[in-house]
Design a protein around this motif. Structure first.
Motif, PDB file in Angstrom:
ATOM      1  N   THR A 134       0.819  -1.218   0.000  1.00  0.00           N
ATOM      2  CA  THR A 134       0.000   0.000   0.000  1.00  0.00           C
ATOM      3  C   THR A 134       0.851   1.266   0.000  1.00  0.00           C
ATOM      4  OG1 THR A 134      -0.133  -0.074   2.438  1.00  0.00           O
ATOM      5  CG2 THR A 134      -1.919  -1.129   1.197  1.00  0.00           C
ATOM      6  N   ASN A 135       2.142   1.131  -0.223  1.00  0.00           N
ATOM      7  CA  ASN A 135       3.025   2.296  -0.184  1.00  0.00           C
ATOM      8  C   ASN A 135       2.874   3.128  -1.454  1.00  0.00           C
ATOM      9  OD1 ASN A 135       5.596   3.906  -0.383  1.00  0.00           O
ATOM     10  ND2 ASN A 135       5.963   2.855   1.560  1.00  0.00           N
ATOM     11  N   PRO A 136       2.753   4.450  -1.328  1.00  0.00           N
ATOM     12  CA  PRO A 136       2.590   5.309  -2.511  1.00  0.00           C
ATOM     13  C   PRO A 136       3.754   5.197  -3.502  1.00  0.00           C
ATOM     14  CG  PRO A 136       2.074   6.522  -0.504  1.00  0.00           C
ATOM     15  CD  PRO A 136       2.656   5.216  -0.073  1.00  0.00           C
ATOM     16  N   TYR A 139       3.041   2.785  -6.232  1.00  0.00           N
ATOM     17  CA  TYR A 139       2.121   3.261  -7.253  1.00  0.00           C
ATOM     18  C   TYR A 139       2.797   4.222  -8.228  1.00  0.00           C
ATOM     19  CZ  TYR A 139      -1.669   1.193  -4.541  1.00  0.00           C
ATOM     20  OH  TYR A 139      -2.487   0.307  -3.891  1.00  0.00           O
TER      21      TYR A 139
END
Length: 346
Positions: A134-136, A139
């Motif tokens: 879920t780490n930006p 992305y």
């Protein structure tokens, strides 16, 4: 990657599926040799490669569908080395890319940038909590690799792209090859299956639901489906569409270049017309065969192939990330070098 137990798929024994794979690869190899030695014209060679490739693909999908479920978790002796191996391989890729890029391609910093991003791809799951799902940063990393690679192909392979657009045969081969690779890769990676697991808790009717799935690198919105009457199960996520479309495009472009060279071999000096096609076909074959490796090995060795299964499945293992990085480098390098060869043609 999904896994199943058993030794048959739709009543077909695994040895027959292995025969299909071996026969298909044999036809593919003979077609390649036939064109290079001028035994057959390019179009016949292309037809032979497609026929052999289809046989190998169907056999490979069947083997993937009956691959043996790993009976236990990863071997603790190997598992503890996964993070260190990922850090080592990723760091060497990252640092080596900037060093080599500076020394050899100082006028093309985009090469060093791509190598650095691929090194970061390998390292990413072991440097962030919970594998960074879920780490930006993840992305940002995924689209960055796709965009930088696309920019390199657009910038440095323009002569090749222009030639392929003018050849109807090459364009058709490229599109069809890319589509077939995506289909094959979807089964190999477990995103599609015609042999869904059956057991307690499995729905008995058609089911479509939305979930979050962590592949590639981070968690993506996905649609999961299960049609027991077909039978067919799988999922489609934003991440898998990006990844499959990306690799499929690179494979399709390389296949189109090979088709273009083989077609020209019928009308020109074959030794000159085939320059670069061996590298392109080799890069394409490597990226097509590797995803199904566990399915083939497990069909032969059974549960003894479990270490290979976990080497691909465990996010801290360097195998999956390294395979992706090598595939991108091979396919992109092949396109750029092929374009350079076109520029140097008399």
């Amino acid at each position: 990657m999904s896994a199943h137990s058993g030794t048959t798929h739709a009543g077909t024994p695994h040895w027959l599926l292995l025969v299909l794979v071996v026969t298909g690869l044999g036809i593919l190899g003979l077609s390649t040799v036939g064109v290079r030695r001028a035994w057959v014209v390019g179009r016949v060679g292309i037809a032979g490669v497609f026929f052999g490739g289809l046989l190998a693909m169907f056999g490979g999908i069947g083997l993937v569908e009956i691959q043996v479920v790993a009976p236990a978790g990863p071997d603790r002796g190997l598992y503890r080395w996964y993070p260190l191996a990922s850090l080592l391989i990723g760091s060497l890729t990252l640092v080596g890319s900037f060093v080599v890029g500076r020394l050899r391609w100082s006028d093309r910093p985009r090469y060093a940038m791509l190598g650095g991003l691929l090194g970061a791809w390998i390292i990413y799951p072991v440097v962030f909590t919970n594998n960074g799902v879920t780490n930006p940063i993840g992305y940002l990393l995924v689209p960055s690799v796709l965009l930088v690679t696309g920019y390199i192909v657009w910038r440095d392979a323009k002569p090749l792209l222009s030639r392929l657009r003018m050849s109807r045969l090459a364009s058709s081969v490229g599109v069809l090859s890319g589509f077939l690779f995506v289909l094959f890769f979807a089964f190999s990676a477990g995103t599609l299956s015609t042999n869904p697991d059956a057991g307690i808790g499995m729905p008995e009717t058609r089911t479509i639901t939305t979930v979050m799935l962590a592949d590639p690198l981070v968690s993506w919105p996905a649609v999961e489906f299960y049609f027991p009457s077909v039978p067919l199960s799988g999922f489609v996520s934003i991440g898998t569409v990006l990844l499959f479309g990306f690799i499929g495009s690179l494979v399709g472009l390389n296949a189109a270049f090979v088709a273009d060279q083989w077609e020209r071999a019928s009308d020109a000096d074959s030794s000159r017309a085939l320059v670069g096609s061996l590298a392109a076909s080799g890069a394409t074959a490597c990226c097509c065969c590797a995803p199904a490796m566990y399915g083939v090995v497990s069909a032969v060795l059974g549960a003894a192939a479990s270490p290979i299964y976990w080497a691909f499945m465990d996010p801290t293992s360097p195998v999956g990330g390294t395979f992706f990085a090598v595939s991108v480098l091979l396919l992109t390098t092949s396109l750029v070098r092929s374009a350079d060869d076109i520029v140097c043609e008399p």
